[in-house]
Enzyme design. Sequence first.
Site, PDB file in Angstrom:
ATOM      1  N   GLU A 571      51.064 -32.542 -13.606  1.00 23.00           N
ATOM      2  CA  GLU A 571      50.482 -31.878 -13.176  1.00 23.00           C
ATOM      3  C   GLU A 571      51.013 -31.558 -11.873  1.00 23.00           C
ATOM      4  O   GLU A 571      50.879 -31.761 -10.930  1.00 23.00           O
ATOM      5  CB  GLU A 571      49.036 -31.968 -12.838  1.00 23.00           C
ATOM      6  N   ASN A 629      47.256 -25.092 -13.322  1.00 21.61           N
ATOM      7  CA  ASN A 629      45.577 -24.462 -13.312  1.00 21.61           C
ATOM      8  C   ASN A 629      45.380 -23.148 -13.448  1.00 21.61           C
ATOM      9  O   ASN A 629      46.450 -22.558 -12.658  1.00 21.61           O
ATOM     10  CB  ASN A 629      44.380 -25.421 -12.341  1.00 21.61           C
ATOM     11  N   GLU A 661      45.539 -25.645 -18.195  1.00 18.98           N
ATOM     12  CA  GLU A 661      44.282 -26.280 -17.891  1.00 18.98           C
ATOM     13  C   GLU A 661      43.751 -25.705 -17.787  1.00 18.98           C
ATOM     14  O   GLU A 661      43.474 -24.528 -16.985  1.00 18.98           O
ATOM     15  CB  GLU A 661      44.925 -27.721 -16.867  1.00 18.98           C
ATOM     16  N   ASP A 691      39.991 -29.001 -19.040  1.00 21.61           N
ATOM     17  CA  ASP A 691      39.788 -29.508 -17.853  1.00 21.61           C
ATOM     18  C   ASP A 691      38.463 -30.473 -17.691  1.00 21.61           C
ATOM     19  O   ASP A 691      37.717 -29.128 -18.075  1.00 21.61           O
ATOM     20  CB  ASP A 691      40.353 -29.420 -16.854  1.00 21.61           C
ATOM     21  N   GLU A 748      41.633 -38.936 -16.138  1.00 20.66           N
ATOM     22  CA  GLU A 748      42.356 -38.409 -14.239  1.00 20.66           C
ATOM     23  C   GLU A 748      41.142 -39.872 -13.344  1.00 20.66           C
ATOM     24  O   GLU A 748      40.160 -40.040 -13.915  1.00 20.66           O
ATOM     25  CB  GLU A 748      41.617 -37.740 -13.800  1.00 20.66           C
TER      26      GLU A 748
END
Length: 807
Positions: A571, A629, A661, A691, A748
């Site tokens: 990520e 993101n 995301e 997310d 996460e």
Amino acid sequence: METADPRNSFPGGREGPFLGLVAGVIALAALASVASLVDLVDRPGLPAAFWTMAVLAVGCDARPFVPSGRRQTAAVFPSTCFTFAILLGWGLGPAVLVQAVAVAVSGVRLGHAPWRTTFNAAQYACALAAAYLVLRLGPGGLFDGDRLGWTDVLAVGGATVTWFVVNYGLVSTALRLRFGGRWWPAVRQGLPFELLSTGSLLLLAPVLVTAARASAALIPLVLVPLFAVYRMAHLSDEQVQLAALDPLTGLPNRKALLAEVAEQVHRHAERVARGEPGARVALLLIDLDRFKNVNDALGHAVGDRLLVEVGARLAGVVGDRDLLARLGGDEFAIVAGGLDGVDEARELAGRVVAALTEPVSLDGLPLDVGGSIGIALFPDHGEDYATLMRHADVAMYDAKHRNDTVAVYAAESDHNSAERLALLADLRRVLENRPEAGRTVRGGDGAALPPRLAPDDGPDGAPRPGVDDGPGTSLGTGPGSGTGVGGTGRWWLPRRRSRPAPAHPDELLNRILTGADPVRRHGPPEHLPVEPGPDAGPAVTPPAPAAEVGEITMYYQPQVAIATGEVVGVEALLRWRHPRRGMVDPEELIRVAEQSAVMRLLTYRVIDDVVAQLAKWSAAGTTLRAALNVSVRDLHTGEIVDRIADRLAGHGVRPDRLQLEITEGALMADPRRVLATITRLHQLGVAISLDDFGTGYSSLQHLRRLPLSEVKVDRSFVLGMAGDADDAAIVRSTIELAGALGLRVVAEGVEDERTWRLLYAAGCDAAQGWFYARPMPADELTAWLARYRPLSPVPSPDAEIPRRHAR
């Protein structure tokens, strides 16, 4: 409520110097004029011209002209013209006597305190005495002969200047001692008005004396020009007042509000200094709710009628001594003085809310309008108009966001401080070092970015990426999971393009990581050379402004398949280390940047960075999937799809290597347009991950209708699942639901071995967090992958997921 005029009371804390000036001026006036007044007893009768001027002086001062919005010290007293003419024609004694009577009459008319009236009479007496001394230096008998000589003219001119300097100097000094502040700026501010008004009256005095020599009947003729000046002043003042009124509602406008707040602050500052009650001034900012709906549905004509009705209702709520103003649009403001605290301001706001609760009926249609009210108090929340208005605006929006009606300013609610605006300016300065010409980029609000801020279109124009992650936010300082900054509250930022690689990059990286993580304390690693990337270009010295705002870099955090230990992706995260501010909180950065056109530029920069890095890893034989993101505003148009397709094709990267995301909040912002963009991305082959699942507007329809590939369980649940049965139940249910729908699940915030084993037992597909690896730069990630050995969990009694007991 009305507060007493502070000019009628003695100042707190400065009584000594001010009282000394008052007493000194009165004593000096008595000494200078007592002899001339005594001489009047034995003086033969004065002519009719004198009595005519005396009557006009007293009569005109019974109604002096006081300009609106000005303090009464700027009032125009016509007696000045007549008493100075009496000084020129009949000496000091008669002039002082007539001036004293005129001052007494005007003092009663304007409500002056006795001591203030006495001081004013003494001040005029001193000015007349000084002018008389200058006249005595001349040839004398100015108007006894047939003609005036140049010496006579010079004597009259000198006396005029002397009168003005002495009088204006005494008044300015008294105001300085009375209210404090700097002396010269106050003198300079009022000087033009006094020169035009008082100076004109003084210069008219010789004309009066000359007319009196011919006949006393000519003296009243001076009333014609005086009346003309008086009327012109009134007409000019009326125009000023009209300029301070709202043409629609007839209420005072923003200009009038500024003047009223300044006057109220001036009046109440003395009460605050003396600690007296009623020393607070409240500024209430009112913004109508749902007014836009009325304009859109019924038209602006109905909206205008609604504003007029609302203004009338609010006028019935405020006190007679308070000011109600319309600032524009659907915003109103109220200034209320003489308050003891915030409770009285809230009480006034409550009356406003009650007045707006009742629907407004227009043409038989009841219109329901409410309002959000922000309150700021002097001196608690500001000591000038600009500060009070800004803080009242912050409080008003705070009330809107909390779905409340009234809010008092609180510093913690101020998300638009000057410091945050400076932060946005620093961000722009970082981006300005990456110019591009020939293409226009538009922000989410439609505003075109300057050419110097447009992103690089070339395939080699992407900067070297960097990262971010931490507990709770992407710029955390403790152990945590990789939670990027995207959707409605998280975002990415790029770094500058032409910044050369530092001589010791590993040492720089060590300083950045150590500053971000207090737990990590290690010595500087061995200095290893880093080969420049294909887009590095020649090394250049960065400009000074860039060094002042630091660099924004992309980091990457591994995502690991729990069952096999294989690294399946990364990520991309953000970190900005500002040289003066330290590590910048990304949430704070997003609050100031998300509403500007820079946000779209940042989106494109992140796409360029990540895709370029994927191409480099692929060329080196490393196959990874990268997740990034995106902002909710980028999903409202199809431009992001075109950008991604162009970069993937330009770098030769397969679409399935990239994953976007999005948050549930982004879906709810504009579901139709967001769904269209997501569908195009899915057709392109780019995977979509939902997310922070479970923290926003969670809906099973998202999992059923959207073309999703992955669901990410929010770290707030993962962190607590080892000890909290509720969190564990949410995580387990999410994993089972996503698995039934064929979606991959990523957890996460995996920070310890127990949580890792619990996720394995629950059937979670992948995880990320500091249990596996911290965020790291792209080149350090390559070295980490070379050292990494997959680790698979084994069944353990500790892996039993906590179950909650029945209630």
